[in-house]
Design a protein around this motif. Structure first.
Motif, PDB file in Angstrom:
ATOM      1  N   PRO A  43      41.401  45.507  43.626  1.00  0.00           N
ATOM      2  CA  PRO A  43      41.550  45.192  45.050  1.00  0.00           C
ATOM      3  C   PRO A  43      40.368  45.706  45.876  1.00  0.00           C
ATOM      4  O   PRO A  43      39.856  46.803  45.635  1.00  0.00           O
ATOM      5  N   ARG A  44      39.962  44.901  46.871  1.00  0.00           N
ATOM      6  CA  ARG A  44      38.912  45.319  47.807  1.00  0.00           C
ATOM      7  C   ARG A  44      39.507  45.911  49.074  1.00  0.00           C
ATOM      8  O   ARG A  44      38.814  46.593  49.814  1.00  0.00           O
ATOM      9  N   SER A  45      40.790  45.631  49.336  1.00  0.00           N
ATOM     10  CA  SER A  45      41.428  46.139  50.546  1.00  0.00           C
ATOM     11  C   SER A  45      42.850  46.575  50.238  1.00  0.00           C
ATOM     12  O   SER A  45      43.602  45.846  49.577  1.00  0.00           O
ATOM     13  N   ILE A  46      43.197  47.756  50.704  1.00  0.00           N
ATOM     14  CA  ILE A  46      44.511  48.346  50.448  1.00  0.00           C
ATOM     15  C   ILE A  46      45.084  48.810  51.776  1.00  0.00           C
ATOM     16  O   ILE A  46      44.393  49.437  52.591  1.00  0.00           O
ATOM     17  N   PHE A  47      46.360  48.506  51.991  1.00  0.00           N
ATOM     18  CA  PHE A  47      47.045  48.962  53.193  1.00  0.00           C
ATOM     19  C   PHE A  47      48.245  49.803  52.801  1.00  0.00           C
ATOM     20  O   PHE A  47      49.083  49.381  52.004  1.00  0.00           O
ATOM     21  N   SER A  48      48.316  51.009  53.356  1.00  0.00           N
ATOM     22  CA  SER A  48      49.451  51.898  53.131  1.00  0.00           C
ATOM     23  C   SER A  48      50.251  52.019  54.416  1.00  0.00           C
ATOM     24  O   SER A  48      49.696  52.345  55.471  1.00  0.00           O
ATOM     25  N   LEU A  49      51.533  51.752  54.318  1.00  0.00           N
ATOM     26  CA  LEU A  49      52.388  51.816  55.494  1.00  0.00           C
ATOM     27  C   LEU A  49      52.601  53.251  55.969  1.00  0.00           C
ATOM     28  O   LEU A  49      52.955  53.477  57.121  1.00  0.00           O
ATOM     29  N   ASP A  50      52.370  54.198  55.083  1.00  0.00           N
ATOM     30  CA  ASP A  50      52.619  55.606  55.391  1.00  0.00           C
ATOM     31  C   ASP A  50      51.374  56.412  55.032  1.00  0.00           C
ATOM     32  O   ASP A  50      50.862  56.319  53.916  1.00  0.00           O
ATOM     33  N   TRP A  51      50.866  57.206  55.971  1.00  0.00           N
ATOM     34  CA  TRP A  51      49.712  58.058  55.710  1.00  0.00           C
ATOM     35  C   TRP A  51      50.039  59.129  54.684  1.00  0.00           C
ATOM     36  O   TRP A  51      49.177  59.574  53.927  1.00  0.00           O
ATOM     37  N   ALA A  52      51.284  59.571  54.654  1.00  0.00           N
ATOM     38  CA  ALA A  52      51.769  60.530  53.642  1.00  0.00           C
ATOM     39  C   ALA A  52      50.872  61.751  53.545  1.00  0.00           C
ATOM     40  O   ALA A  52      50.492  62.186  52.463  1.00  0.00           O
ATOM     41  N   GLN A  53      50.517  62.290  54.702  1.00  0.00           N
ATOM     42  CA  GLN A  53      49.700  63.514  54.781  1.00  0.00           C
ATOM     43  C   GLN A  53      48.339  63.343  54.122  1.00  0.00           C
ATOM     44  O   GLN A  53      47.702  64.324  53.736  1.00  0.00           O
ATOM     45  N   GLY A  54      47.888  62.107  53.968  1.00  0.00           N
ATOM     46  CA  GLY A  54      46.582  61.855  53.353  1.00  0.00           C
ATOM     47  C   GLY A  54      46.605  61.734  51.849  1.00  0.00           C
ATOM     48  O   GLY A  54      45.575  61.417  51.233  1.00  0.00           O
ATOM     49  N   ALA A  55      47.757  61.956  51.242  1.00  0.00           N
ATOM     50  CA  ALA A  55      47.824  61.985  49.775  1.00  0.00           C
ATOM     51  C   ALA A  55      47.492  60.622  49.168  1.00  0.00           C
ATOM     52  O   ALA A  55      46.770  60.537  48.160  1.00  0.00           O
ATOM     53  N   VAL A  56      47.998  59.538  49.752  1.00  0.00           N
ATOM     54  CA  VAL A  56      47.772  58.207  49.194  1.00  0.00           C
ATOM     55  C   VAL A  56      46.296  57.844  49.268  1.00  0.00           C
ATOM     56  O   VAL A  56      45.710  57.344  48.312  1.00  0.00           O
ATOM     57  N   PHE A  57      45.680  58.124  50.417  1.00  0.00           N
ATOM     58  CA  PHE A  57      44.259  57.807  50.567  1.00  0.00           C
ATOM     59  C   PHE A  57      43.403  58.611  49.592  1.00  0.00           C
ATOM     60  O   PHE A  57      42.521  58.067  48.913  1.00  0.00           O
ATOM     61  N   LEU A  58      43.632  59.909  49.510  1.00  0.00           N
ATOM     62  CA  LEU A  58      42.800  60.758  48.644  1.00  0.00           C
ATOM     63  C   LEU A  58      42.948  60.352  47.182  1.00  0.00           C
ATOM     64  O   LEU A  58      41.948  60.252  46.450  1.00  0.00           O
ATOM     65  N   ALA A  59      44.171  60.105  46.744  1.00  0.00           N
ATOM     66  CA  ALA A  59      44.378  59.731  45.347  1.00  0.00           C
ATOM     67  C   ALA A  59      43.727  58.385  45.037  1.00  0.00           C
ATOM     68  O   ALA A  59      43.060  58.215  44.007  1.00  0.00           O
ATOM     69  N   THR A  60      43.908  57.422  45.941  1.00  0.00           N
ATOM     70  CA  THR A  60      43.352  56.088  45.721  1.00  0.00           C
ATOM     71  C   THR A  60      41.831  56.113  45.695  1.00  0.00           C
ATOM     72  O   THR A  60      41.193  55.522  44.813  1.00  0.00           O
ATOM     73  N   CYS A  61      41.235  56.786  46.672  1.00  0.00           N
ATOM     74  CA  CYS A  61      39.776  56.778  46.779  1.00  0.00           C
ATOM     75  C   CYS A  61      39.122  57.569  45.655  1.00  0.00           C
ATOM     76  O   CYS A  61      38.043  57.192  45.171  1.00  0.00           O
ATOM     77  N   GLN A  62      39.733  58.653  45.238  1.00  0.00           N
ATOM     78  CA  GLN A  62      39.162  59.398  44.125  1.00  0.00           C
ATOM     79  C   GLN A  62      39.203  58.561  42.849  1.00  0.00           C
ATOM     80  O   GLN A  62      38.241  58.541  42.069  1.00  0.00           O
TER      81      GLN A  62
END
Length: 619
Positions: A40-59
């Protein structure tokens, strides 16, 4: 930590939420990312979840990506989230420390609206959408992967699901958690195909094929841009960053020679009591410009700019009252702007002003030439600069735009043509009837030793910049075309009134006249050019207006070229590359070049008759 930010201790409950969200993201999201082809080139998360989803995905993305790939990550985020909380997470998860450091360095000072943050040398774009599910209607697609945590207590209504479906394409997937019957019903109702309920914690849904996709097919990654000022050079930079080959054409002998040719320009947001489009766009544009210039400098490119603050003086008592009222009513912008009365201006800024003004602590000044030069040099292998080239005529045939000089000789051709040449665009495309005008302005450059010493910029009835290489700029008075020789004295008189003292010069003053491109509603024109001759009277929305194939504009930046140019160039680059926008959909519509044609249609008698049909007489 940002100045003025509240100190929040990272307690055990907060860390527990992060760990749970991280586990869920690793178990569901990353497992599916690993097997998805293409990724995927674009991902949308409905919940920021304290940044956990973004950090895990980007790493995960950093560890597995191809070198040329870019990732867009969008997330709703509560305005009370404090990025400083992540520092404790970095200690427990050192694999995230580099990303957390980058986040802290560029985290937005005000938590309202949309904010796009660029990380990993621009390869990751994080769009923070501050607010709740009501913001879904303002997010643009396409989104390749949607991550839902339906076990959370937030309610996902049918209307929310419709917005999620709007973001998806025929190939998008949804990764969800939980088996709430109503949530599943809503998702299925709008066109998502869900697996049967099971005891699994997570499920993967797909989308039903639309008969006609609302997202345009990818185009060849090459373009011609006419105009090598701030708008054109920023556009070339944004597309080159995405791998495009660019031919950048200008009629002048050097870049940044017309409206972008002043020694120094200023950059700060505007405000309005109703937080109108201009205020919101300038706020987002200011943040985008500041982030871009800082990142260019960090990459070793020479950009002459400073973040030294800006004081906007009240012009009269009515203005002072309104400015104080706006500051009181919009406390969420306190990190961006503060009202200072006369005594506060004296004690904090060592300046005497009768009525006070707005203080922008991060207000900027910049040399436009150095910015344009930096944009080109960053991708010099992809940007072909062609100066001293006057485009006399453009024609479309064989699905290609052809550019000709005065002798009817072909200059270049491309399927994608972007006009960033201010009001000269109306000469090339008169049938588009773009409401662009030009006002003749003057800017005077004065020796800094002849003026009171100050490091910040000042504005009121006129403006005064800080010094660059010993010279400051003052202006920009409207020039009387019948008496242009009076422009310099007008600037000096206005400057004397601004600083409250007579200006006595010891070195020659250089005054430059240039045309400032304006639109009729004082907003830029950014997007695909309308095809007015083919507009039916039944049109009600912007997307229904036919467009000229492959022809785009980046025009009408007015007095806020430095403030707006980065944001709107990125917006158009996203449009050309089918990427999510960095701003709200309503702002995209507000700067669409077709908005004027739509307004005229809505005022026409045929449209009014259609909208105002009398109800049947019921006895």
């Amino acid at each position: 930590m940002h100045e003025g930010a509240p100190l929040i201790q990272t307690n055990s409950e907060w860390q527990s939420i992060f760990r749970t969200s991280l586990y869920q993201a690793q178990a569901a999201l990353l497992r599916n990312l690993a097997i998805q082809t293409p990724s995927p080139r674009s991902i949308f998360s409905l919940d920021w979840a304290q940044g956990a989803v973004f950090l895990a995905t980007c790493q995960h993305w950093i560890n597995t990506r191809q070198t040329t790939e870019r990732l867009h990550f969008l997330s709703l985020i509560p305005s009370e989230f404090q990025v400083d909380q992540l520092q404790a997470i970095a200690q427990q998860h050192p694999e995230f420390s580099a990303l957390i450091d980058q986040l802290q360095a560029i985290w937005p000072r005000w938590q309202t609206g949309f904010h796009r943050l660029h990380l990993a040398l621009g390869q990751i774009s994080l769009t923070l959408v501050f607010g709740d599910h009501t913001q879904l209607s303002e997010i643009s697609g396409p989104i390749d992967l949607i991550y839902l945590n339906l076990a959370s207590p937030t309610s996902l209504t049918l209307m929310h699901c419709k917005q999620l479906r709007r973001l998806a394409t025929a190939h998008s997937v949804v990764i969800g958690q939980g088996n709430h019957p109503l949530h599943r019903q809503h998702l299925a109702q709008v066109g998502f195909i869900l697996p049967p309920p099971s005891t699994d914690d997570f499920w993967v849904a797909t989308t039903r094929q639309h008969r006609q996709s609302s997202h345009a097919a990818p185009i060849e990654p090459e373009a011609i841009i006419i105009g090598a000022g701030l708008a054109g050079c920023a556009m070339a930079n944004q597309l080159a960053a995405r791998g495009w080959k660019i031919k950048l054409i200008d009629a002048q002998a050097d870049i940044a020679s017309q409206a972008s040719g002043n020694h120094i320009g200023l950059c700060h947001p505007t405000l309005s009591r109703d937080d109108n489009f201009q205020a919101r766009l300038s706020r987002a544009g200011f943040a985008a410009t500041q982030q871009k210039l800082m990142q260019l400098s960090q990459q070793g490119l020479r950009i002459d700019f400073g973040v030294d603050g800006h004081l906007q003086l009240a012009k009269d008592q009515a203005a002072a009252t309104l400015m104080q009222l706006i500051s009181t009513e919009q406390p969420q912008l306190h990190q961006m702007v503060r009202w200072l009365d006369r005594q506060q201006c004296q004690t904090q800024l060592a300046i005497d002003c009768e009525l006070g003004g707005w203080w922008f602590p991060e207000g900027m000044w910049a040399n436009p030439y150095s910015i344009c030069n930096g944009y080109i040099n960053q991708y010099h292998d992809l940007i072909d600069l062609q100066l001293n080239t006057h485009v006399n005529l453009i024609r479309l045939f064989d699905q290609c735009w052809h550019l000709y000089d005065a002798e009817q000789q072909l200059i270049a051709s491309s399927k994608t043509l972007i006009l960033a040449n201010a009001t000269d665009a109306t000469r090339l495309i008169p049938d588009a009837q773009l409401p662009l005008s030009a006002s003749l302005r003057s800017v005077s450059t004065l020796w800094s030793g002849d003026l009171p010493a100050s490091t910040f910029s000042l504005s009121g009835q006129s403006y005064l910049t800080p010094a660059l290489a010993g010279w400051r700029c003052a202006g920009a008075s409207l020039v009387d075309v019948q008496h242009p020789q009076q422009a310099e004295q007008q600037n000096l008189d206005d400057l004397s009134q601004l600083i409250g003292a007579a200006v006595v010069t010891s070195k020659p003053v250089e005054t430059r006249l240039c045309f400032r491109p304006n639109s009729s509603d004082r907003l830029p024109l950014t997007g695909q050019i309308p095809q007015r001759s083919h507009i039916p009277h039944s049109v009600d929305q912007l997307f229904q207006i036919p467009r000229q194939p492959g022809l785009y504009g980046l025009l009408g930046l007015g007095a806020r070229g430095i403030t707006w140019h980065v944001l709107i160039a990125e917006m158009l680059a996203c449009q050309l590359n089918q990427e999510p926008f960095a701003i709200e959909r309503c702002l995209v519509a507000a700067i669409d070049p077709a908005r004027f044609a739509l307004r005229e249609l809505r005022k026409s008698p045929n449209h009014a008759q259609k909208q105002c049909r009398k109800p049947a007489n019921r006895a």
